[in-house]
Design an enzyme around this catalytic site. Sequence first.
Site, PDB file in Angstrom:
ATOM      1  N   GLU A   1      35.554 -42.697  -3.149  1.00 14.99           N
ATOM      2  CA  GLU A   1      35.383 -42.735  -4.607  1.00 14.99           C
ATOM      3  C   GLU A   1      36.438 -41.821  -5.203  1.00 14.99           C
ATOM      4  O   GLU A   1      36.300 -40.601  -5.167  1.00 14.99           O
ATOM      5  CB  GLU A   1      33.975 -42.274  -4.992  1.00 14.99           C
TER       6      GLU A   1
ATOM      7  N   CYS B   1      34.938 -38.636 -13.299  1.00 18.72           N
ATOM      8  CA  CYS B   1      35.789 -39.696 -12.731  1.00 18.72           C
ATOM      9  C   CYS B   1      35.980 -40.862 -13.694  1.00 18.72           C
ATOM     10  O   CYS B   1      37.035 -41.501 -13.696  1.00 18.72           O
ATOM     11  CB  CYS B   1      35.207 -40.212 -11.418  1.00 18.72           C
TER      12      CYS B   1
END
Length: 475
Positions: A248, A282
């Site tokens: 990720e 993110c």
Amino acid sequence: MNTKNLFINGKLKAAKRTYTLRSPYNDEVLADISMADEADVKEAIEGAQSAYQTMKEMPSYQRSDILTNVALILKERKEEAARLIALEAGKPIRTARGEIDRTVATYQFAAEEAKRIYGETIPMDAAPGGENRIGFTWREPLGVVVAISPFNFPFNLVAHKLGPAFAAGNTVVLKPAEQTPLSAYFIAEVFQQAGLPDGALQVITGSGKELSDVLITDPRVQKVTFTGSAAVGKIIKEKAGLRKVTLELGSNSGLIVEPDIPIDKIIPRCVEGAFAFAGQVCISLQRIYVHEAIYDEFSKRFIEQAKTLKTGDPLDETTDISAMISSREIERIESWVNEAVQQGAKVGLGGSRNESIFEPTVLLDVKEDMSVSCQETFAPVVSIVPYKELDDAIDMVNNSVYGLNVAIYTQNIMNAMHAARKFHSGGVIINDIPTFRLDHMPYGGVKESGYGREGIKYAVEEMTELKFVTIKTTF
């Protein structure tokens, strides 16, 4: 001074070296943190390997009970956990409480999924030679999982690794970010209290650069799950070999705002997406593409709303934005903003630092090749760019090495679905910001945003191996 020791095989173990953990907001000393060495890591992996058989053979209802207990204990200790996040990560306390709420839900989802790890039957007679045979599958845990987590969600992103790993029957060696080890030790204590067998969770703290090789390449490690930068993710992928890997990684999330949207309804949400936790998310909203017919009005109102945000102490109940994680990161984003201005961008708001805080910053006249646009800012900096045609905006959103979450605001369902088809990303959010995430939905990226999916059900699949069995029913 308070010293936090390694958590190995259910016991605390002092390391040969320590480092001083300081608050990113005021540089206050929080604790001395043990720095593991290669021998410590190998001991942790060995312990996790030994505990694996216990976890693998544990009935799913017992794994579910442990995860349920974790959720209950964490809910009871919510304020204590939130304060830890505020101290070590600089996250405003109200935002930190929200993270703990999500973490509780994540472990609850994991408890439910522990009981829902299904296989399927295969129609063997669909092929010649398959007559009189039964075929079916089940899923088995992998073994030792190495989980490497970032600083920005030190409880919830760890939960997205521990929850599915334990639901499936794996064991975990957790390496938290150097800035947020206290949260990891806290959750280890909670898991022990909840009944997790000793050795199933190991917590190793210290330098990622020093420990990464042995963590990733040990032959007893069956999977690596990592959340962090694309640069580090690429290194992990190269070293992991045939092990399973979930990455990720970064993003520079884009949002399109079509002219049929009532601006006043979405401005507060857009500001929240751009500046929550100082943009250190993110899927933080980094690039906003606004139709030229509403560009001026949108930019004006966005800036006005952003001006209402309060910066300050993360423990202050009224603080919206606090410190960035380190002075190094502040210096980086300050240089990127200055570079953009030198290349022709205009500062609509902010653009400078105030000690450990970088002011909420809005940039106009940004070009696609500027660092603040094409790289991941991971800071409270957003650009607002006009467009004429929807396809032009889609092309600008897609013109990125990243592809995690992207979004579009529109009341036209055909335009919404057209964009959803054309976007090159892991997730598409319609009529909300790309920062939107629920903890049971599939979450992950394409391109340099990585691969593999989180969201407990999907992560369980990533943390298990499919086994096929067939029985010949006649001789």
